[in-house]
Design a protein around this motif. Structure first.
Motif, PDB file in Angstrom:
ATOM      1  N   THR A   1     -16.467   6.037  44.291  1.00  0.00           N
ATOM      2  CA  THR A   1     -15.391   5.657  43.382  1.00  0.00           C
ATOM      3  C   THR A   1     -15.750   4.347  42.695  1.00  0.00           C
ATOM      4  N   PRO A   2     -15.709   4.279  41.345  1.00  0.00           N
ATOM      5  CA  PRO A   2     -16.029   3.038  40.648  1.00  0.00           C
ATOM      6  C   PRO A   2     -15.108   1.897  41.111  1.00  0.00           C
ATOM      7  N   LEU A   3     -15.622   0.663  41.055  1.00  0.00           N
ATOM      8  CA  LEU A   3     -14.870  -0.509  41.525  1.00  0.00           C
ATOM      9  C   LEU A   3     -15.024  -1.639  40.518  1.00  0.00           C
ATOM     10  N   LYS A   4     -13.908  -2.345  40.216  1.00  0.00           N
ATOM     11  CA  LYS A   4     -13.931  -3.504  39.333  1.00  0.00           C
ATOM     12  C   LYS A   4     -13.527  -4.740  40.125  1.00  0.00           C
ATOM     13  N   LYS A   5     -14.094  -5.904  39.742  1.00  0.00           N
ATOM     14  CA  LYS A   5     -13.763  -7.181  40.377  1.00  0.00           C
ATOM     15  C   LYS A   5     -13.590  -8.251  39.307  1.00  0.00           C
ATOM     16  N   ALA A   6     -12.547  -9.122  39.511  1.00  0.00           N
ATOM     17  CA  ALA A   6     -12.359 -10.265  38.622  1.00  0.00           C
ATOM     18  C   ALA A   6     -13.413 -11.317  38.931  1.00  0.00           C
ATOM     19  N   VAL A   7     -13.895 -12.006  37.906  1.00  0.00           N
ATOM     20  CA  VAL A   7     -14.920 -13.036  38.068  1.00  0.00           C
ATOM     21  C   VAL A   7     -14.483 -14.300  37.348  1.00  0.00           C
ATOM     22  N   GLY A   8     -15.131 -15.424  37.688  1.00  0.00           N
ATOM     23  CA  GLY A   8     -14.803 -16.707  37.081  1.00  0.00           C
ATOM     24  C   GLY A   8     -15.725 -17.030  35.921  1.00  0.00           C
ATOM     25  N   THR A   9     -15.758 -18.321  35.569  1.00  0.00           N
ATOM     26  CA  THR A   9     -16.558 -18.769  34.415  1.00  0.00           C
ATOM     27  C   THR A   9     -17.730 -19.635  34.843  1.00  0.00           C
ATOM     28  N   GLN A  10     -17.985 -19.756  36.143  1.00  0.00           N
ATOM     29  CA  GLN A  10     -19.102 -20.571  36.586  1.00  0.00           C
ATOM     30  C   GLN A  10     -20.420 -19.994  36.072  1.00  0.00           C
ATOM     31  N   PRO A  11     -21.419 -20.848  35.786  1.00  0.00           N
ATOM     32  CA  PRO A  11     -22.706 -20.370  35.244  1.00  0.00           C
ATOM     33  C   PRO A  11     -23.427 -19.425  36.186  1.00  0.00           C
ATOM     34  N   THR A  12     -23.271 -19.639  37.511  1.00  0.00           N
ATOM     35  CA  THR A  12     -23.943 -18.771  38.487  1.00  0.00           C
ATOM     36  C   THR A  12     -22.920 -18.317  39.506  1.00  0.00           C
ATOM     37  N   GLN A  13     -22.874 -16.988  39.728  1.00  0.00           N
ATOM     38  CA  GLN A  13     -21.880 -16.447  40.642  1.00  0.00           C
ATOM     39  C   GLN A  13     -22.501 -15.338  41.493  1.00  0.00           C
ATOM     40  N   THR A  14     -21.971 -15.214  42.721  1.00  0.00           N
ATOM     41  CA  THR A  14     -22.362 -14.123  43.615  1.00  0.00           C
ATOM     42  C   THR A  14     -21.204 -13.147  43.718  1.00  0.00           C
ATOM     43  N   VAL A  15     -21.492 -11.872  43.377  1.00  0.00           N
ATOM     44  CA  VAL A  15     -20.457 -10.840  43.398  1.00  0.00           C
ATOM     45  C   VAL A  15     -21.011  -9.642  44.164  1.00  0.00           C
ATOM     46  N   ASN A  16     -20.360  -9.283  45.248  1.00  0.00           N
ATOM     47  CA  ASN A  16     -20.759  -8.120  46.039  1.00  0.00           C
ATOM     48  C   ASN A  16     -19.732  -7.005  45.877  1.00  0.00           C
ATOM     49  N   PHE A  17     -20.216  -5.777  45.886  1.00  0.00           N
ATOM     50  CA  PHE A  17     -19.338  -4.610  45.752  1.00  0.00           C
ATOM     51  C   PHE A  17     -19.489  -3.728  46.986  1.00  0.00           C
ATOM     52  N   ALA A  18     -18.356  -3.289  47.520  1.00  0.00           N
ATOM     53  CA  ALA A  18     -18.352  -2.320  48.621  1.00  0.00           C
ATOM     54  C   ALA A  18     -17.653  -1.065  48.105  1.00  0.00           C
ATOM     55  N   LEU A  19     -18.437  -0.061  47.797  1.00  0.00           N
ATOM     56  CA  LEU A  19     -17.900   1.141  47.163  1.00  0.00           C
ATOM     57  C   LEU A  19     -17.371   2.115  48.200  1.00  0.00           C
ATOM     58  N   GLY A  20     -16.257   2.715  47.901  1.00  0.00           N
ATOM     59  CA  GLY A  20     -15.668   3.709  48.775  1.00  0.00           C
ATOM     60  C   GLY A  20     -15.887   5.106  48.248  1.00  0.00           C
ATOM     61  N   GLY A  21     -15.513   6.091  49.082  1.00  0.00           N
ATOM     62  CA  GLY A  21     -15.627   7.489  48.657  1.00  0.00           C
ATOM     63  C   GLY A  21     -17.021   8.030  48.754  1.00  0.00           C
ATOM     64  N   GLY A  22     -17.893   7.420  49.608  1.00  0.00           N
ATOM     65  CA  GLY A  22     -19.275   7.890  49.748  1.00  0.00           C
ATOM     66  C   GLY A  22     -19.354   9.302  50.279  1.00  0.00           C
TER      67      GLY A  22
END
Length: 844
Positions: free
Chosen positions: A84-105
């Motif tokens: 199932t596709p997943l969206k996440k809100a992000v900030g404005t910092q120049p460098t960011q770490t964003v991890n996704f845990a997808l469901g419905g495998g």
């Protein structure tokens, strides 16, 4: 055009610097990993993107990604096949770490269409294909030392596109009535039907050694139905696994004499387009399903689907077909399906292979359709055996045709469909029809040239009648024995008569097969017939039936005929697979039927001459063909070479003439080396070459020297020098290279108007270096004792004889035209410096 002033340069440069700094200041770099929500395992090749834009990237095989955007965004999304596709809100910092845990495998459907703009996001299938290449050696069955397995093969042949209402009383109506009553016609709503005409089954044990590659197949049980070849014939033997050994780990797949590039070949990216469609389970294997299609529709390539194991990156399944745009003659609807299973040592082996092939002469004509099914089981790997075990590549056990009632129903590894059951029942019924036996006899004559009459084969049929300037009308009758009389003895004989010369000619040959495993054969031959010096010692070049017929018919005086009496005894045997030795004791008497003489004493005017000669010879021959596959025909007590060979074939022949033995006139030696090979050059087609070298360090008349084969016929011959006259050049030492490169659809397929014609280009070239000693020039006088000129010859000088040709084949699917230029000896008397030759060939 105008020039910027220095101040303007400064302002423009300043604006560019400021805009660049502004862009850098707004860039945002994201990094992270995509995993499964339940297990925490990586999701390889997931798509990471900015929703509502074309910006995005693809994670690697460990689920890790990096993505840089030109300006801040408010969210980031991730998706993968089966999740199932997943969206996440992000900030404005120049460098960011964003991890996704997808469901419905574990799902098998694509939840969202992934946007992959050209140049911005790599095709995710490319990463999979690179990993396939990285694991290729580990997954390739050729990395196994040996492997063997049980194999079941089923072949069914139909005559498709037949009218539903055939001509009344015809053979087809009889077959159709039987098939219709047994439910073997299939769908008839289109008004066209497919009539079953042949089916076979075979059970065998197949053995393979990888390095060097050796194979052995023991056909243990076989049966045939319908318009079947005779049991024990070559065709009945090649129905086994030998011709169902599809291996897509090899770059090229040989099919119908053509080389098709594999979807996982080393150069995959240059030939194919790929699309990662889904991730699915095949049994317990989690696989990527990838669609493939050629970048250029006319290339010799496949279109369809491949499945790649997501853990081992091994090829798990293929479902491929050949595009209708491919330049093939007669072939129609070629489909290849194969399932692989991992062996105990790791590399995959083919478990099931299904091949469909149609052959249609014309667009609206009936077509032959063949369906092959191969099911393999009981795999055993890395069990070494001695090389002698592979001496006999294909062996049909004597009990193979003796199967008890109900055998196939209990030993068949799959279940026949209702239509297949009807097909077998139909063929068992129609095989007893007299019209079917007549068709079988005609097919046998076309293939073997003989007509089966009881326990004898009458023929060759095509030699029954001929006409030439020496014999006039020539009538010939002959026969050969069959294994019905003896499996180990073979007799061939013929008797001929010419109305103009009033002579009887005859020939008889008796062979005894001493050992079939090593093909040890003893042969005795006696012949009294008219031959032509131009064709002696050139048997390998007589591969064009039109050339051979034209050279032997009509006015044959220019090819210098003679009456030849031959007696020979020979013994041949295979020392090991591919290495054949042969020794021949031969006695010959030659009586030229044209003006001829040679000096019997020191060559000088007035010395005694003779116009006939006798030879006693010992001929030793060694032939090495590393990967040649030979099958034995039990119906003809012969063996045949089948399939294409990747390695060159070497033949070394040594001839020693014995003086004063049984009246022989000369002591001499001959050495000859012949090398032949067919080499694949990728998209540039296939090149066939012949390297021929010889040396005769003796003084003999020119009929015993090397008479280079010219071609004065209108038909092209790949083994001849096509603009050379008969006897134009004679040598006692020579080396020759003959090349023929078939470009297939290369270049022509790129021109839309020409592509429709399905023509194919080819290039040919012949180069011959040769010479003759002063003694061999002198032994042949230029005039007889009456001062009358005698036919003579010439030798090559320092310059080689050379021809260069180009041509088009596949005109109307059967016609080939070659245009040839003679590059050297253009000023020789009677020389033809340009010529066009035609030939007819049936190539797919």
């Amino acid at each position: 055009m105008f020039l910027l002033r220095p101040r303007a340069y400064f302002l423009v440069g300043l604006l560019l610097i400021l805009s660049t700094l502004s862009a850098v200041a707004q860039q945002v770099r994201f990094a992270g990993r995509v995993t499964e929500a339940k297990s925490g395992k990586a999701v390889p090749f997931a798509s990471v993107f900015v929703p509502g834009s074309s910006q995005g990237t693809t994670a690697d095989e460990n689920g890790r990604f990096t993505l840089t955007v030109a300006q801040p965004v408010d969210s980031l999304g991730a998706s993968a096949l089966g999740f199932t596709p997943l969206k996440k809100a992000v900030g404005t910092q120049p460098t960011q770490t964003v991890n996704f845990a997808l469901g419905g495998g574990g799902g098998f459907t694509l939840g969202e269409v992934t946007i992959r703009p050209p140049g911005e996001v790599e095709n995710p299938a490319y990463r999979i294909l690179r990993l396939v290449q990285a694991h290729k050696n580990k997954n390739n069955k050729r990395s196994l030392n040996t492997y063997d397995f049980d194999s079941y093969n089923r072949l069914q042949v139909f005559l498709a596109n037949m009218p539903r209402d055939p001509e009344e009383g015809s053979l087809f109506e009889q077959i159709q009535n039987v098939a219709d009553s047994l439910g073997a016609l299939g769908d008839t709503t289109s008004g066209r039907v497919a009539l079953p005409i042949f089916a076979s089954e075979a059970i065998s044990r197949f053995y393979v050694q990888s390095q060097p590659r050796l194979t052995r197949e023991e056909i243990r049980h076989t049966q045939m139905h319908g318009l079947a070849p005779r049991e024990g014939s070559v065709l009945s033997q090649i129905m086994g696994t030998s011709f169902q050994d599809w291996d897509f780990y090899r770059n090229w797949q040989q099919l119908l004499g053509k080389d098709f590039i594999s979807p996982i070949a080393d150069g995959w990216k240059f030939t194919y387009e790929y699309e990662l469609q889904d991730s699915v389970f095949l049994g317990s294997d989690y696989c990527y399903r990838i669609a493939v299609e050629p970048r250029r529709p006319a290339d010799l390539a496949f279109t369809g689907l491949i499945w790649i194991n997501a853990e081992t990156y091994a090829l798990r399944r293929v479902d491929l077909k050949v595009s209708p745009s491919v330049n093939l003659n007669f072939a129609d609807n070629i489909v290849v399906q194969q399932d692989m299973v991992a062996s105990s040592a790791g590399p995959g082996l083919p478990r099931r292979t299904h091949v469909e092939l149609g052959v249609k002469p014309l667009k609206k004509s009936p077509a032959f359709r063949a369906e092959f099914t191969t099911i393999n089981s009981d795999f055993v790997v890395n069990q070494d055996r001695p090389a002698e075990f592979y001496t006999l590549p294909i062996e049909t056990l004597a009990s193979a045709y003796e199967t008890p009632p109900g055998f196939w129903e209990t030993h068949r590894p799959d279940t026949l469909t209702a239509r297949e059951q009807g097909t077998f029942a139909t063929l068992d019924s129609v095989q007893r029809l007299p019209e079917v036996r007549t068709v079988l006899d005609i097919m046998d004559i076309a293939v073997n040239g003989y007509y089966r009459a009881g326990k004898l084969d009458l023929g060759p049929v095509l030699s029954t009648y001929a006409f030439n300037s020496i014999e006039g009308h020539r009538f010939q009758l002959g026969f050969r024995t069959t294994p019905a009389i003896s499996r180990n003895w073979l007799l061939r004989t013929y008797l001929a008569y010419g109305t103009r010369d009033g002579r009887f000619k005859y020939g008889a040959q008796v062979s005894r097969i001493l050992d079939r495993r090593t093909w040890t054969v003893a042969t005795v031959e006696r012949r009294h017939d008219i031959e032509q010096i131009a064709l002696l010692d050139n048997a390998y070049a007589l591969e064009n039936p039109l050339f051979e017929a034209s050279a032997r018919l009509g006015n044959i005086r220019s090819s210098r005929p003679l009456l030849r009496e031959l007696t020979s005894v020979s013994l041949q045997s295979d020392l090991f697979r591919g290495f054949t030795q042969k020794v021949t004791l031969r006695h010959q008497q030659f009586r030229p039927l044209y003006p001829f003489a040679y000096y019997t004493d020191e060559p000088r005017p007035g010395a005694p001459t003779e116009d006939n000669f006798t030879l006693s010879e010992i001929v030793l021959e060694s032939r090495y063909a590393r990967d040649q596959v030979l099958v034995q025909s039990q119906t003809q007590n012969r063996r045949y070479s089948i399939g294409l060979m990747r390695w060159p074939v070497f033949t070394l022949r040594y001839t020693m003439g014995l003086n004063n033995v049984l009246g022989s006139d000369f002591k001499y030696q001959k050495i000859n080396l012949l090398v032949t090979q067919s080499v694949k050059f990728g998209q540039l087609g296939r090149t066939d070459y012949i390297l021929d070298a010889g040396y005769i360090p003796s003084t003999v008349p020119y009929p015993l020297l090397k008479n280079h084969l010219g071609n004065q016929t209108p038909f092209y011959n790949a083994g001849a020098y096509n603009l050379m006259r008969y006897f134009e050049f004679v040598s006692d030492k020579y080396v020759a290279l003959q090349l023929e490169n078939h470009l297939d659809g290369f270049l022509i397929n790129s021109v839309p108007l020409l592509r429709r014609l399905n023509w194919r280009l080819l290039v040919t070239g012949n180069v011959l270096y040769g010479g003759i000693s002063r003694a061999n020039r002198a032994i042949n006088p230029t005039e007889n004792q009456f001062g009358e000129p005698l036919p003579t010859f010439q030798a090559l000088g320092r310059t080689p004889y050379a021809e260069l040709g180009y041509g088009i084949e596949n005109i109307f699917k059967v016609v080939r035209i070659d245009f040839i230029h003679r590059l050297t000896y253009r000023d020789s008397p009677g020389a033809r410096n340009f010529g066009a030759k035609v030939s007819f060939q049936f190539k797919l």
